[in-house]
Design a protein around this motif. Structure first.
Motif, short mmCIF file in Angstrom:
data_model
loop_
_atom_site.label_atom_id
_atom_site.label_comp_id
_atom_site.label_asym_id
_atom_site.label_seq_id
_atom_site.Cartn_x
_atom_site.Cartn_y
_atom_site.Cartn_z
N TYR A 1 -3.02 5.26 11.15
CA TYR A 1 -3.35 3.75 10.66
C TYR A 1 -1.46 3.27 10.61
O TYR A 1 -0.57 4.14 10.31
CB TYR A 1 -3.92 4.33 8.91
CG TYR A 1 -3.19 5.25 8.67
CD1 TYR A 1 -2.98 5.18 7.75
CD2 TYR A 1 -4.06 6.47 9.16
CE1 TYR A 1 -1.47 6.72 7.11
CE2 TYR A 1 -3.44 7.86 8.72
CZ TYR A 1 -2.39 7.54 7.46
OH TYR A 1 -2.28 8.74 6.49
N GLY B 1 1.80 2.63 8.09
CA GLY B 1 2.89 3.09 7.61
C GLY B 1 3.01 4.28 7.11
O GLY B 1 3.38 4.57 6.45
N ALA B 2 2.06 4.96 8.11
CA ALA B 2 2.15 6.40 8.59
C ALA B 2 3.62 7.02 9.04
O ALA B 2 3.74 6.53 9.55
CB ALA B 2 0.40 6.80 9.03
N GLU C 1 3.10 -2.43 11.40
CA GLU C 1 2.78 -3.58 9.84
C GLU C 1 1.46 -4.27 10.13
O GLU C 1 0.23 -4.49 9.13
CB GLU C 1 4.13 -3.79 8.93
CG GLU C 1 4.64 -3.11 8.61
CD GLU C 1 4.14 -1.76 7.71
OE1 GLU C 1 3.04 -1.74 7.08
OE2 GLU C 1 4.16 -0.57 7.80
N ALA D 1 -2.28 -3.74 9.87
CA ALA D 1 -2.46 -3.27 8.57
C ALA D 1 -4.34 -2.35 8.23
O ALA D 1 -4.66 -1.89 7.64
CB ALA D 1 -1.63 -2.98 7.38
N THR E 1 -5.56 1.15 6.43
CA THR E 1 -4.45 2.16 6.09
C THR E 1 -4.96 2.78 4.74
O THR E 1 -5.78 1.70 4.00
CB THR E 1 -3.31 0.93 5.44
OG1 THR E 1 -1.83 0.56 6.61
CG2 THR E 1 -2.37 2.06 4.79
N ARG F 1 -3.40 9.63 -0.18
CA ARG F 1 -2.39 10.03 1.84
C ARG F 1 -1.86 11.65 1.10
O ARG F 1 -1.03 11.65 0.17
CB ARG F 1 -1.88 8.86 1.49
CG ARG F 1 -1.91 7.60 2.37
CD ARG F 1 -1.65 6.97 2.70
NE ARG F 1 -0.47 7.16 3.60
CZ ARG F 1 0.22 6.33 3.97
NH1 ARG F 1 0.32 4.77 3.72
NH2 ARG F 1 1.84 6.48 4.49
N HIS G 1 4.43 4.54 -1.22
CA HIS G 1 2.88 4.76 0.13
C HIS G 1 2.15 6.56 -0.49
O HIS G 1 0.98 6.06 0.32
CB HIS G 1 3.12 5.04 1.18
CG HIS G 1 4.00 3.68 1.11
ND1 HIS G 1 4.73 3.69 2.71
CD2 HIS G 1 4.07 2.61 1.02
CE1 HIS G 1 5.25 2.28 2.12
NE2 HIS G 1 4.72 1.51 1.50
#
Length: 745
Positions: free
Chosen positions: A209, A211-212, A272, A275, A316, A322, A389
């Motif tokens: 996903y 942003g990881a 991004e 997302a 995300t 997370r 995040h």
């Protein structure tokens, strides 16, 4: 000699004379087969030399095609903590209750991977015999034989790739492959399929996903064209359709492939713009390898390798789901004497299983996924992640120190950015460490632990801004919370905790050297006082939970698990969900727990800890397992180097040199790496590979690995005399039965 079986091994892949001799053997075109080890069902327990990519590593199965309980599991741990391990074993074969000849007379039954290994060696000899003798040296080598075995193997239903490798060895299928074999290069495994569960565990358990942290996959290059080969150009990602353009892959690979094998590592990150994407991404990674002409040939041998990817992508997840796992501050054996976490365990004195989410914490990883959490790995300092995040930063059984910038950033992340912090510590007692030293016959020197189960003085520095500290007791005992029975195994105590927090303590015995007198008084009738072991507190916008033992999360020597407690703590640190029992009024502190500085555990002054640390004497830098935008920098909101680029949530910073550049390392200590734009608007970049001398503190090993193969020519007599002498010195244990653990160092 064409084929050599070694039913021996040990955990020390930095045993230079032995490892280098293995390279010499395979470089001289001898096919080596070796037992993967009898330390199963634990993960991260591969034994050397079977864990080397130029050796055929063999695991064991029973007659029902189940992985034998004793068979060691992957992944390889050479690359940890700053990289990702390779797939091993290569194949599995029958190794349980196998009938064979007695030395005296008659037959006997034997179990172990040292039985499975000679079974495969026999298969290899049969395969050698099908090639006309005049063609054998031109066709057969350690790489071509491994290609025939892994491509012909039968994949078993149930075990994952770190348990079975390519699957059960299949003589007839491998024979068909060798009959028409033409020298070529391939990648093993040749496919990474997120939809193929459980075989593709752990990748099939957690999708990608945006942003990881990059997801790493480390594959092996097998070059059947020659003992030395070269990667012609950086690998290229070729997506099957436009959806594949949201995937960015950076690569690290061995441009020099020797002997017979190399590596290609992928760092996969969703851009991004993906997302909200949900679906599959499919395509191929291609890599071209060439080798010098064979005798009688005029042109170079050239082959294109293909690694097929089939990846799952989801939108995300929310911040509260997370979790970020700190891998960077982990130190393991080898190279240092890192002692076991549970002192009750007498037959396994070293912490050598990797302490990774996908090795000895793999059951915990599965539990967190079942609970709906997404778990990412941080292989760089704390300055290299954006705390906004993540719900919780999870610190478990860590041995390294911390940069000053890390301590300052973590304080700000918790208090001002609402990051949750969950810490599982371990024992630390200098007097006990001194008593654990021993004389090693191999190195003719005294070995002493460089730290305890965890580096408590380092953790105390990290937690000091929150008024929290651990002590130097070594506590053991059983306790119960809300009907859940747990074992506290060589854990430590809490000696500082702020006013208003919630603390739970239990009456344990202190088994440390300094606690002996107290235990005598207790046994004489004095009541046992409760030792604080669990604390929970709010800190600004964030929340902190600390616990003094990690053995209940570590599958290596677990007595009882505490996954139930971990889930309650994460629910608190990530989402402020408060369990009524943990936050009862009786547990609330109406005054702070506090001891003076001179009562806190102190660091050892008689060991050179900087030899093993990634912090002491090192530069703070975001490594190649952090987000691409901070590679080679000091991290978020700090002075960085490189070209102009906007970091998430921060103003534009002058980075200087661009990412689309070529880096050439003139030293022999590691392979040259390049970065370039690939198909599908994807950055082809380099990633920490298997052998990085500066970061793994093993320059002699790495330099030797990349020596020009022509420099290692040796006569057969001298070669095997040397092997015999090394074997006598090393005193490696045999692989006779599945009951053994760890032999002499």
């Amino acid at each position: 000699m064409d084929v050599l079986n070694l039913s021996i091994g040990g955990p020390d892949f930095l045993d230079l004379p032995f490892v280098e001799k293995i390279w010499e053997i395979t470089a001289n075109n001898i096919i080596m087969v070796s037992a993967i080890g009898n330390d199963g069902p634990l993960y991260g327990t591969l034994n050397n030399p079977a864990d080397q990519s130029d050796v055929i590593g063999v695991g064991g199965i029973d007659y029902n095609d189940h992985i034998a309980p004793f068979s060691s599991r992957g992944m390889s741990t050479w690359e940890i903590p700053h990289g990702y391990g390779r797939v091993k074993p290569d194949v599995v074969a029958y190794g349980k209750d196998i009938m064979g000849s007695k030395i005296s007379s008659g037959c006997k039954s034997l179990s172990g991977t040292s039985v499975a290994s000679p079974v495969v060696a026999g298969v290899v000899c049969l395969l050698v015999s099908v090639i006309p003798e005049s063609d054998r040296k031109a066709i057969l080598n350690p790489a071509s034989m491994k290609q025939a075995l892994v491509e012909g193997a039968a994949k078993l239903s149930g075990p994952n790739l770190y348990e079975q490798g390519a699957g059960r060895v299949n003589l007839l299928e491998s024979y068909e492959i060798l009959k028409s074999y033409q020298p070529r290069a391939t990648i093993f495994p040749g496919i990474l399929d997120f939809s193929d569960c459980p075989y593709s565990w752990p990748f099939c358990r957690q999708p990608l996903y945006a942003g990881a942290m990059p997801v790493m996959f480390n594959a092996t290059i097998l070059n059947g064209m020659g003992v030395i080969g070269y990667v012609e150009r950086p690998p290229i990602w070729n997506p099957s359709d436009e959806n594949g353009n949201i995937l960015s892959i950076h690569f690290t690979y061995s441009e020099i492939i020797w002997p017979w094998t190399g590596y290609i590592a992928l760092h996969m990150q969703i851009k991004e713009e993906g997302a909200q994407f949900s679906g599959e991404i499919e395509g191929n990674v291609t890599l071209t390898v060439y080798s010098p002409p064979a005798p009688g040939e005029k042109t170079q041998r050239r082959s294109t390798c293909v690694l097929h990817l089939k990846l799952q992508v989801v939108p995300t997840p929310p911040r509260s789901k997370r979790i970020l796992w700190d891998q960077f501050h982990n130190i393991k054996y080898p190279p240092g004497y890192i002692p076991r976490d549970s002192l009750d365990v007498r037959n396994d004195i070293l912490d050598w299983h990797g302490d990774h989410l996908h090795t000895n914490f793999h059951i915990m990883f599965n539990m967190l996924r079942d609970a709906g959490y997404y778990v990412e790995t941080l292989g760089s300092p704390f300055t290299c992640f954006d705390a906004r995040h993540y719900g919780t930063l999870l610190l478990v059984d860590l041995e390294d120190e911390y940069f000053k910038e890390e301590i300052e950033k973590l304080r700000d992340d918790v208090i001002n950015n609402g990051l949750g912090l969950a810490v599982f510590a371990e024992w630390y007692n200098v007097d006990t460490m001194v008593k654990m030293r021993f004389f090693d016959d191999n190195t003719r020197s005294w070995w002493t632990p460089v730290t305890g189960g965890a580096n408590v003085p380092g953790l105390n520095d990290l937690l000091a801004p929150f008024g929290i500290a651990f002590g130097d007791k070594i506590l053991n005992g059983d306790f119960s919370i809300d009907g859940e029975q747990s074992r506290y195994a060589s854990g430590t105590d809490i000696v500082r905790f702020p006013l208003g927090g919630y603390v739970h303590g239990f009456p344990f015995l202190d088994s440390s050297e300094s606690g002996a007198t107290q235990n005598v008084l207790v046994n004489s009738g004095t009541g046992k006082a409760d030792s604080p072991i669990l604390g929970l507190v709010e800190a600004g916008k964030g929340r902190i939970a600390v616990y003094g033992d990690s053995n209940c999360l570590d599958s290596s020597h677990m007595v009882t698990n505490c996954y139930w407690l971990l889930k309650k703590l994460l629910d608190f640190t990530s989402a402020n969900a408060r369990d009524p029992l943990l936050f009862s009024q009786s547990a609330k502190q109406d005054m702070a727990i506090y001891v003076d500085d001179n009562q806190l555990p102190s660091r050892r002054t008689d060991v050179n800890f900087s030899s093993y640390s990634a912090v002491l004497g090192r530069d703070l830098i975001c490594r190649r397992d952090s987000r691409f935008e901070v590679w080679g920098t000091k991290g978020y909101n700090l002075h960085v180097r490189g070209r102009n680029r906007r970091l998430p949530g921060y103003p534009i910073i002058d980075l200087g040199r661009g990412l689309n550049s070529t880096t050439v390392d003139q030293s022999n200590k590691r392979p040259k790496v390049t970065e370039r734009r690939n198909k599908g608007d994807t950055q082809g970049n380099h990633l920490l590979g298997i052998l990085n001398g500066n970061e793994l503190d093993m320059p002699v090993l790495v330099t030797s690995h990349w020596l020009v193969p022509a420099a290692i020519a040796i006569t057969g007599v001298l070669l095997f005399l040397s092997i015999w002498r090394i074997r006598q010195r090393r005193r490696r244990r045999k692989r006779g039965s599945g009951s053994g653990r760890l032999g002499n160092l």
